[in-house]
Motif scaffolding. Structure first.
Motif, PDB file in Angstrom:
ATOM      1  N   ARG A   1       0.857  -1.197   0.000  1.00 25.92           N
ATOM      2  CA  ARG A   1       0.000   0.000   0.000  1.00 25.92           C
ATOM      3  C   ARG A   1       0.891   1.243   0.000  1.00 25.92           C
ATOM      4  O   ARG A   1       1.738   1.389   0.874  1.00 25.92           O
ATOM      5  CB  ARG A   1      -0.917   0.007   1.216  1.00 25.92           C
ATOM      6  N   LEU A   2       0.663   2.105  -0.988  1.00 28.00           N
ATOM      7  CA  LEU A   2       1.503   3.297  -1.125  1.00 28.00           C
ATOM      8  C   LEU A   2       0.708   4.541  -0.759  1.00 28.00           C
ATOM      9  O   LEU A   2      -0.509   4.571  -0.906  1.00 28.00           O
ATOM     10  CB  LEU A   2       1.992   3.439  -2.575  1.00 28.00           C
ATOM     11  N   ARG A   3       1.434   5.575  -0.323  1.00 25.92           N
ATOM     12  CA  ARG A   3       0.793   6.886  -0.115  1.00 25.92           C
ATOM     13  C   ARG A   3       0.842   7.637  -1.445  1.00 25.92           C
ATOM     14  O   ARG A   3       1.615   8.582  -1.617  1.00 25.92           O
ATOM     15  CB  ARG A   3       1.539   7.661   0.953  1.00 25.92           C
ATOM     16  N   ASP A   4       0.051   7.179  -2.363  1.00 23.16           N
ATOM     17  CA  ASP A   4       0.109   7.726  -3.720  1.00 23.16           C
ATOM     18  C   ASP A   4      -1.313   7.789  -4.254  1.00 23.16           C
ATOM     19  O   ASP A   4      -2.000   6.769  -4.338  1.00 23.16           O
ATOM     20  CB  ASP A   4       0.984   6.802  -4.585  1.00 23.16           C
ATOM     21  N   PHE A   5      -1.734   8.974  -4.636  1.00 24.76           N
ATOM     22  CA  PHE A   5      -3.136   9.192  -5.005  1.00 24.76           C
ATOM     23  C   PHE A   5      -3.553   8.398  -6.240  1.00 24.76           C
ATOM     24  O   PHE A   5      -4.714   8.041  -6.396  1.00 24.76           O
ATOM     25  CB  PHE A   5      -3.364  10.689  -5.242  1.00 24.76           C
ATOM     26  N   THR A   6      -2.619   8.157  -7.161  1.00 23.36           N
ATOM     27  CA  THR A   6      -2.998   7.443  -8.381  1.00 23.36           C
ATOM     28  C   THR A   6      -2.478   6.009  -8.422  1.00 23.36           C
ATOM     29  O   THR A   6      -2.747   5.284  -9.364  1.00 23.36           O
ATOM     30  CB  THR A   6      -2.495   8.176  -9.644  1.00 23.36           C
ATOM     31  N   LEU A   7      -1.708   5.620  -7.424  1.00 23.93           N
ATOM     32  CA  LEU A   7      -1.212   4.233  -7.365  1.00 23.93           C
ATOM     33  C   LEU A   7      -1.256   3.813  -5.900  1.00 23.93           C
ATOM     34  O   LEU A   7      -0.280   3.946  -5.181  1.00 23.93           O
ATOM     35  CB  LEU A   7       0.216   4.145  -7.922  1.00 23.93           C
ATOM     36  N   ARG A   8      -2.391   3.327  -5.499  1.00 22.05           N
ATOM     37  CA  ARG A   8      -2.618   3.132  -4.066  1.00 22.05           C
ATOM     38  C   ARG A   8      -2.122   1.790  -3.565  1.00 22.05           C
ATOM     39  O   ARG A   8      -1.694   1.675  -2.417  1.00 22.05           O
ATOM     40  CB  ARG A   8      -4.113   3.294  -3.755  1.00 22.05           C
ATOM     41  N   ARG A   9      -2.232   0.763  -4.376  1.00 19.05           N
ATOM     42  CA  ARG A   9      -1.743  -0.534  -3.913  1.00 19.05           C
ATOM     43  C   ARG A   9      -1.318  -1.394  -5.080  1.00 19.05           C
ATOM     44  O   ARG A   9      -1.721  -1.167  -6.231  1.00 19.05           O
ATOM     45  CB  ARG A   9      -2.793  -1.258  -3.081  1.00 19.05           C
ATOM     46  N   ALA A  10      -0.486  -2.369  -4.775  1.00 20.45           N
ATOM     47  CA  ALA A  10      -0.044  -3.339  -5.781  1.00 20.45           C
ATOM     48  C   ALA A  10      -0.035  -4.712  -5.136  1.00 20.45           C
ATOM     49  O   ALA A  10       0.336  -4.858  -3.963  1.00 20.45           O
ATOM     50  CB  ALA A  10       1.339  -2.965  -6.293  1.00 20.45           C
ATOM     51  N   HIS A  11      -0.473  -5.696  -5.887  1.00 18.68           N
ATOM     52  CA  HIS A  11      -0.447  -7.092  -5.438  1.00 18.68           C
ATOM     53  C   HIS A  11       0.553  -7.848  -6.304  1.00 18.68           C
ATOM     54  O   HIS A  11       0.519  -7.735  -7.529  1.00 18.68           O
ATOM     55  CB  HIS A  11      -1.816  -7.747  -5.579  1.00 18.68           C
ATOM     56  N   LEU A  12       1.427  -8.614  -5.651  1.00 21.09           N
ATOM     57  CA  LEU A  12       2.408  -9.387  -6.405  1.00 21.09           C
ATOM     58  C   LEU A  12       2.372 -10.837  -5.960  1.00 21.09           C
ATOM     59  O   LEU A  12       2.292 -11.125  -4.751  1.00 21.09           O
ATOM     60  CB  LEU A  12       3.825  -8.844  -6.190  1.00 21.09           C
ATOM     61  N   GLN A  13       2.421 -11.729  -6.906  1.00 22.63           N
ATOM     62  CA  GLN A  13       2.579 -13.157  -6.630  1.00 22.63           C
ATOM     63  C   GLN A  13       4.059 -13.487  -6.771  1.00 22.63           C
ATOM     64  O   GLN A  13       4.590 -13.439  -7.869  1.00 22.63           O
ATOM     65  CB  GLN A  13       1.769 -13.995  -7.635  1.00 22.63           C
ATOM     66  N   LEU A  14       4.711 -13.801  -5.632  1.00 20.99           N
ATOM     67  CA  LEU A  14       6.163 -13.941  -5.662  1.00 20.99           C
ATOM     68  C   LEU A  14       6.604 -15.274  -5.089  1.00 20.99           C
ATOM     69  O   LEU A  14       6.072 -15.737  -4.072  1.00 20.99           O
ATOM     70  CB  LEU A  14       6.819 -12.814  -4.852  1.00 20.99           C
ATOM     71  N   ALA A  15       7.613 -15.832  -5.729  1.00 21.95           N
ATOM     72  CA  ALA A  15       8.187 -17.071  -5.199  1.00 21.95           C
ATOM     73  C   ALA A  15       8.997 -16.767  -3.939  1.00 21.95           C
ATOM     74  O   ALA A  15       9.126 -17.619  -3.049  1.00 21.95           O
ATOM     75  CB  ALA A  15       9.074 -17.700  -6.273  1.00 21.95           C
ATOM     76  N   ASP A  16       9.550 -15.549  -3.863  1.00 21.80           N
ATOM     77  CA  ASP A  16      10.399 -15.169  -2.729  1.00 21.80           C
ATOM     78  C   ASP A  16       9.761 -14.012  -1.952  1.00 21.80           C
ATOM     79  O   ASP A  16      10.431 -13.020  -1.625  1.00 21.80           O
ATOM     80  CB  ASP A  16      11.807 -14.810  -3.204  1.00 21.80           C
ATOM     81  N   ALA A  17       8.476 -14.158  -1.679  1.00 25.37           N
ATOM     82  CA  ALA A  17       7.731 -13.063  -1.034  1.00 25.37           C
ATOM     83  C   ALA A  17       8.308 -12.722   0.342  1.00 25.37           C
ATOM     84  O   ALA A  17       8.290 -11.554   0.756  1.00 25.37           O
ATOM     85  CB  ALA A  17       6.254 -13.434  -0.924  1.00 25.37           C
ATOM     86  N   ASP A  18       8.814 -13.717   1.050  1.00 24.38           N
ATOM     87  CA  ASP A  18       9.344 -13.445   2.392  1.00 24.38           C
ATOM     88  C   ASP A  18      10.574 -12.535   2.327  1.00 24.38           C
ATOM     89  O   ASP A  18      10.749 -11.621   3.131  1.00 24.38           O
ATOM     90  CB  ASP A  18       9.685 -14.750   3.126  1.00 24.38           C
ATOM     91  N   TYR A  19      11.420 -12.766   1.306  1.00 25.32           N
ATOM     92  CA  TYR A  19      12.598 -11.903   1.131  1.00 25.32           C
ATOM     93  C   TYR A  19      12.161 -10.457   0.888  1.00 25.32           C
ATOM     94  O   TYR A  19      12.669  -9.523   1.523  1.00 25.32           O
ATOM     95  CB  TYR A  19      13.448 -12.390  -0.050  1.00 25.32           C
ATOM     96  N   TRP A  20      11.212 -10.262  -0.017  1.00 28.92           N
ATOM     97  CA  TRP A  20      10.795  -8.905  -0.379  1.00 28.92           C
ATOM     98  C   TRP A  20      10.036  -8.236   0.765  1.00 28.92           C
ATOM     99  O   TRP A  20      10.159  -7.019   0.966  1.00 28.92           O
ATOM    100  CB  TRP A  20       9.956  -8.921  -1.653  1.00 28.92           C
ATOM    101  N   GLU A  21       9.296  -9.005   1.518  1.00 28.08           N
ATOM    102  CA  GLU A  21       8.615  -8.424   2.680  1.00 28.08           C
ATOM    103  C   GLU A  21       9.643  -7.839   3.650  1.00 28.08           C
ATOM    104  O   GLU A  21       9.506  -6.693   4.119  1.00 28.08           O
ATOM    105  CB  GLU A  21       7.768  -9.484   3.390  1.00 28.08           C
TER     106      GLU A  21
END
Lengths: 320, 127
Positions: B99-119
């Protein structure tokens, strides 16, 4: 008598030309369209028409307010209309330049630049908040104070806007040199809509590109640096409401957090990207960084009619 | 007036339908190479480091300074943001929601094999 509105008269032609360009692009590949982007642009145009009609009284009221102080009372004649057209285009140049260099005005004008595409539908992507961009009113004053009739000013400005429609396209290359030297063309205006560093803050002209050549803001399109369109920090939405509001929300947020009146004033009147700690980028800083990264080249010979001005020469030099 | 507005909306809908038929509605599929090329144009000196793509959004590091960028497909184009501390980051298995503080790009969902690393990377970002 109902005033003659060139834009309203030309609207059916706008629609037919957008359709014709879509078919041309589909079958030749010369240009780009994207359905959601087109939808957003057209809805911005629709909303702009409604908002423009609803708030026209502000502009009319301002013009009526200052009209008694006009120097002359110019009547309707062809020479007067032609003079009014040329002066209105000069007025447009300075309003347009200010709309890129003053954050308050940019908060509105940014909408027109927010598409990553450049086609005839982009011409219709117009802002909704002109009534909030109040400093823009002062650019209306000179023509009124000279004494041109208000319907004449509205008429020639309508012609100006109609002219600017067809230059929003990648489907047309370049015209003969004499035409490119005098008139604003698709090539010149592609540069204006580009986010490539060398093209930022250039080619503000409406009809006559000579204003940019005179005032040092002309940059020619280059085959080795194809324009990429949109804004620095592309927007992430096709929702017309978000597109229309995003510049104002961003400005409002900065004003809310401003720690002094001086900072608030600079957020309003300094260049887009200005911040108290300099942590954000302005077009000047982007261009300076880009210029510094270019290999050293001999100083160019300015093109005929091009007068370098501080702040643009350093950027343009390596590019020429 | 209402007739004029209704006619305009019908015209807009017809043109948009034609554009959809001619050019399609789908967002472009992203890959790390395309994102790296875009960032190289936008960020002077950018050198692509570790990247974790799905086809709609990409997280990518700048190998020079460890900065993390998000790229999201929007139509046939892409939108990039440099990420900084203060994001909302949530992980559900391999799905990362930003979730971003951005009026035109509020959230992004990603399906990641290495989601724990990126988190972990996103939660440890600099301001």
């Amino acid at each position: 008598m109902k005033p003659f509105d060139p834009v309203a008269l030309a609207t059916p032609a706008f629609v037919l030309l957008v359709i014709a360009e879509m078919l041309f692009v589909r079958f030749t590949g010369r240009g780009r369209f994207e359905a959601k982007d087109t939808a957003a642009s057209l809805m911005m145009g629709f909303g702009s028409t409604i908002m423009g009609t609803a708030f026209a009284f502000i502009f009319l009221g301002f013009a009526k307010l200052i009209q008694p102080y006009a120097l002359f009372h110019i009547g309707w004649s062809w020479p007067a209309a032609i003079a009014c057209f040329v002066l209105d285009d000069l007025r447009y140049f300075w309003w347009h330049r200010a709309s890129h260099r003053v954050r308050w005005l940019w908060a509105d004008h940014v909408n027109h630049h927010s598409s990553q595409h450049y086609n005839l539908s982009t011409a219709l992507r117009q802002p909704w908040g002109g009534f909030l961009a109040l400093p823009g009113l002062m650019f209306l004053a000179p023509l009124v104070l000279i004494g041109f009739p208000l319907p004449m000013i509205a008429f020639v400005h309508g012609i100006n806007l109609v002219y600017q429609f067809w230059i929003h396209t990648e489907s047309i290359g370049r015209f003969p040199k004499w035409f490119e030297a005098v008139m604003n063309t698709p090539s010149h205006h592609r540069v204006h809509h580009a986010v490539n560093a060398r093209y930022l803050d250039a080619n503000y002209a409406g009809v006559f590109i000579v204003w940019d050549r005179m005032f040092g803001t002309f940059v020619a399109e280059r085959d080795d640096d194809k324009p990429r369109y949109g804004i620095v920090g592309q927007i992430g939405s096709f929702n017309p409401l978000r597109i229309a509001a995003h510049g104002w929300v961003s400005l409002g947020s900065d004003l809310w957090r401003a720690r002094s009146l001086k900072h608030a004033a600079l957020y309003l009147f300094a260049a887009p990207g200005w911040s108290p700690d300099g942590s954000r980028e302005t077009s000047d800083s982007i261009k300076a960084r880009w210029a510094a990264a270019q290999p050293a080249m001999p100083a160019p010979v300015p093109a005929i009619g091009t007068v370098p001005v501080p702040g643009t020469a350093a950027v343009q030099s390596p590019a020429e | 007036m209402l007739l004029y507005l209704a006619g305009s909306l019908i015209g807009v809908a017809a043109i948009v339908a034609l554009a959809g038929w001619l050019f399609g509605w789908r967002d472009a599929a992203l890959d790390a190479e395309r994102v790296a090329q875009a960032l190289a144009r936008e960020v002077p000196g950018f050198r692509a480091g570790r990247a974790s793509p799905d086809t709609r959004a990409v997280l990518i590091e700048d190998a020079r300074d460890g900065a993390v960028y998000l790229a999201v497909a929007r139509g046939d184009g892409l939108v990039t943001r440099k990420l900084a501390r203060g994001l909302g980051v949530a992980r559900d298995g391999g799905t990362l929601t930003i979730r971003l503080r951005d009026f035109t790009l509020r959230r992004a969902h990603l399906q990641l094999a290495d989601a724990d690393y990126w988190e972990a990377r996103l939660k440890g970002l600099a301001p």
